[in-house]
Enzyme design. Structure first.
Site, PDB file in Angstrom:
ATOM      1  N   LYS A  13       0.838  -1.192   0.000  1.00 47.87           N
ATOM      2  CA  LYS A  13       0.000   0.000   0.000  1.00 47.87           C
ATOM      3  C   LYS A  13       0.884   1.258   0.000  1.00 47.87           C
ATOM      4  O   LYS A  13       2.104   1.170   0.252  1.00 47.87           O
ATOM      5  CB  LYS A  13      -0.918  -0.035   1.237  1.00 47.87           C
ATOM      6  CG  LYS A  13      -1.935  -1.190   1.205  1.00 47.87           C
ATOM      7  CD  LYS A  13      -2.821  -1.165   2.444  1.00 47.87           C
ATOM      8  CE  LYS A  13      -3.842  -2.290   2.418  1.00 47.87           C
ATOM      9  NZ  LYS A  13      -4.730  -2.266   3.609  1.00 47.87           N
ATOM     10  N   TYR A  53     -12.280  -3.153  -3.346  1.00 46.00           N
ATOM     11  CA  TYR A  53     -12.829  -3.226  -1.991  1.00 46.00           C
ATOM     12  C   TYR A  53     -14.363  -3.221  -2.014  1.00 46.00           C
ATOM     13  O   TYR A  53     -14.994  -2.632  -1.123  1.00 46.00           O
ATOM     14  CB  TYR A  53     -12.313  -2.053  -1.155  1.00 46.00           C
ATOM     15  CG  TYR A  53     -10.895  -2.245  -0.628  1.00 46.00           C
ATOM     16  CD1 TYR A  53     -10.543  -3.394   0.088  1.00 46.00           C
ATOM     17  CD2 TYR A  53      -9.922  -1.272  -0.805  1.00 46.00           C
ATOM     18  CE1 TYR A  53      -9.246  -3.566   0.592  1.00 46.00           C
ATOM     19  CE2 TYR A  53      -8.632  -1.435  -0.299  1.00 46.00           C
ATOM     20  CZ  TYR A  53      -8.305  -2.584   0.395  1.00 46.00           C
ATOM     21  OH  TYR A  53      -7.032  -2.756   0.907  1.00 46.00           O
ATOM     22  N   ASN A 116      -1.725  -0.379   7.413  1.00 44.09           N
ATOM     23  CA  ASN A 116      -1.220  -1.740   7.653  1.00 44.09           C
ATOM     24  C   ASN A 116      -0.352  -2.295   6.526  1.00 44.09           C
ATOM     25  O   ASN A 116      -0.196  -3.509   6.368  1.00 44.09           O
ATOM     26  CB  ASN A 116      -2.351  -2.691   8.051  1.00 44.09           C
ATOM     27  CG  ASN A 116      -3.390  -2.856   6.968  1.00 44.09           C
ATOM     28  OD1 ASN A 116      -3.266  -2.267   5.898  1.00 44.09           O
ATOM     29  ND2 ASN A 116      -4.409  -3.653   7.238  1.00 44.09           N
ATOM     30  N   HIS A 119      -1.604  -5.549   1.293  1.00 45.83           N
ATOM     31  CA  HIS A 119      -2.875  -6.240   1.043  1.00 45.83           C
ATOM     32  C   HIS A 119      -2.576  -7.627   0.516  1.00 45.83           C
ATOM     33  O   HIS A 119      -1.630  -7.812  -0.257  1.00 45.83           O
ATOM     34  CB  HIS A 119      -3.709  -5.493  -0.016  1.00 45.83           C
ATOM     35  CG  HIS A 119      -4.824  -6.331  -0.556  1.00 45.83           C
ATOM     36  ND1 HIS A 119      -6.041  -6.441   0.085  1.00 45.83           N
ATOM     37  CD2 HIS A 119      -4.891  -7.166  -1.624  1.00 45.83           C
ATOM     38  CE1 HIS A 119      -6.807  -7.291  -0.586  1.00 45.83           C
ATOM     39  NE2 HIS A 119      -6.143  -7.741  -1.623  1.00 45.83           N
ATOM     40  N   GLU A 130      -9.154 -10.340  -8.048  1.00 48.02           N
ATOM     41  CA  GLU A 130      -8.251  -9.196  -7.855  1.00 48.02           C
ATOM     42  C   GLU A 130      -7.144  -9.169  -8.910  1.00 48.02           C
ATOM     43  O   GLU A 130      -6.788  -8.101  -9.418  1.00 48.02           O
ATOM     44  CB  GLU A 130      -7.662  -9.240  -6.435  1.00 48.02           C
ATOM     45  CG  GLU A 130      -8.735  -8.972  -5.379  1.00 48.02           C
ATOM     46  CD  GLU A 130      -8.279  -9.246  -3.941  1.00 48.02           C
ATOM     47  OE1 GLU A 130      -7.100  -9.591  -3.734  1.00 48.02           O
ATOM     48  OE2 GLU A 130      -9.125  -9.110  -3.029  1.00 48.02           O
TER      49      GLU A 130
HETATM   50  P1  IDP Z   1      -7.615  -7.256   5.023  1.00 53.12           P
HETATM   51  O1  IDP Z   1      -6.820  -6.151   4.366  1.00 53.12           O
HETATM   52  O2  IDP Z   1      -6.808  -7.937   6.093  1.00 53.12           O
HETATM   53  O3  IDP Z   1      -8.223  -8.214   4.047  1.00 53.12           O
HETATM   54  P2  IDP Z   1     -10.263  -6.111   5.377  1.00 53.12           P
HETATM   55  O4  IDP Z   1     -11.192  -6.395   6.495  1.00 53.12           O
HETATM   56  O5  IDP Z   1     -10.600  -6.666   4.026  1.00 53.12           O
HETATM   57  O6  IDP Z   1      -8.801  -6.543   5.832  1.00 53.12           O
HETATM   58  O7  IDP Z   1     -10.160  -4.520   5.260  1.00 53.12           O
HETATM   59  C1  IDP Z   1      -9.515  -3.899   4.182  1.00 53.12           C
HETATM   60  C2  IDP Z   1      -8.618  -2.789   4.695  1.00 53.12           C
HETATM   61  O8  IDP Z   1      -9.419  -1.733   5.191  1.00 53.12           O
HETATM   62  C3  IDP Z   1      -7.738  -3.207   5.882  1.00 53.12           C
HETATM   63  O9  IDP Z   1      -6.511  -3.761   5.444  1.00 53.12           O
HETATM   64  C4  IDP Z   1      -7.557  -1.917   6.638  1.00 53.12           C
HETATM   65  O10 IDP Z   1      -6.452  -1.179   6.154  1.00 53.12           O
HETATM   66  C5  IDP Z   1      -8.835  -1.160   6.328  1.00 53.12           C
HETATM   67  N1  IDP Z   1      -9.807  -1.277   7.420  1.00 53.12           N
HETATM   68  C6  IDP Z   1     -10.561  -2.347   7.725  1.00 53.12           C
HETATM   69  N2  IDP Z   1     -11.364  -2.100   8.766  1.00 53.12           N
HETATM   70  C7  IDP Z   1     -11.122  -0.814   9.125  1.00 53.12           C
HETATM   71  C8  IDP Z   1     -11.657   0.044  10.147  1.00 53.12           C
HETATM   72  O11 IDP Z   1     -12.534  -0.330  10.928  1.00 53.12           O
HETATM   73  N3  IDP Z   1     -11.128   1.303  10.196  1.00 53.12           N
HETATM   74  C9  IDP Z   1     -10.171   1.738   9.322  1.00 53.12           C
HETATM   75  N4  IDP Z   1      -9.654   0.958   8.357  1.00 53.12           N
HETATM   76  C10 IDP Z   1     -10.119  -0.300   8.253  1.00 53.12           C
HETATM   77 MG    MG Z   2      -9.804  -8.061   2.758  1.00 50.54          MG
END
Ligand code: IDP
Ligand code: MG
Length: 153
Positions: A13, A53, A116, A119, A130
């Site tokens: 990212k 997303y 984080n 992805h 994807e």
């Molecule tokens: P993943 O990346 O581990 O698959 P997902 O639940 O698919 O996680 O969420 C996508 C991305 O959205 C996450 O990597 C994170 O950066 C962001 N994200 C998810 N939930 C939240 C939230 O509650 N607040 C802010 N960012 C979030």
């Molecule tokens: Mg995800």
């Protein structure tokens, strides 16, 4: 042999690119024995991110997440190998870096959920979807790794 052709979509990212973490992230997949079959630096637009997303469209965090994902280049990659989708998620760590084990990318390099670093596709079906979103067919390179016989028995 066919189990070795599973593919996953892994992206660094904008925070990971800005922080100079791309080579370390690529290196973890390479050292594990996975094969790189596509790679490019890309600036994502709204359309691509809304498709990527799709499951999160409408959630409270969505607008901020999209603007962050558009804030700089993303390193998009595709990796191939046995069980690479599940193992890729393990290499990345938990979604929330604070819940990620040391030794994982997020556990080593992240603190906040919205920063984080990386992805990874969450299933074989998501991976296929994807990969087709981020890459054209001709950008996926079929090649034989000379290391394969030292990685697979
Ligand atoms: P993943 O990346 O581990 O698959 P997902 O639940 O698919 O996680 O969420 C996508 C991305 O959205 C996450 O990597 C994170 O950066 C962001 N994200 C998810 N939930 C939240 C939230 O509650 N607040 C802010 N960012 C979030
Ligand atoms: Mg995800």
């Amino acid at each position: 042999m066919s189990s070795q052709t599973e593919r996953t979509f892994i992206a660094v990212k904008p925070d990971g690119v800005q922080r100079g973490l791309t080579s370390q992230i690529l290196s973890r997949f390479e050292k594990r024995g996975y094969k790189l079959v596509a790679i490019k630096l890309i600036k994502a637009d709204d359309k691509l991110l809304e498709q990527h997303y799709a499951e999160h469209v409408g959630k409270p965090f969505f607008p901020k997440m999209v603007s962050f994902m558009k804030s700089g280049p993303i390193l998009a990659t595709v990796w191939e190998g046995k069980d690479v989708v599940k193992q890729g998620r393990t290499i990345l760590g938990a979604t929330n870096p604070l819940a990620s084990a040391p030794g994982t990318i997020r556990g080593d390099f992240g603190i906040d959920l919205g920063r984080n670093v990386c992805h990874g596709s969450d299933s074989v079906e998501s991976a296929e979807r994807e990969i087709n979103l981020w890459f054209k067919k001709e950008e996926l390179i079929d090649w034989e790794s000379n290391q394969a016989k030292w990685i697979y028995e």
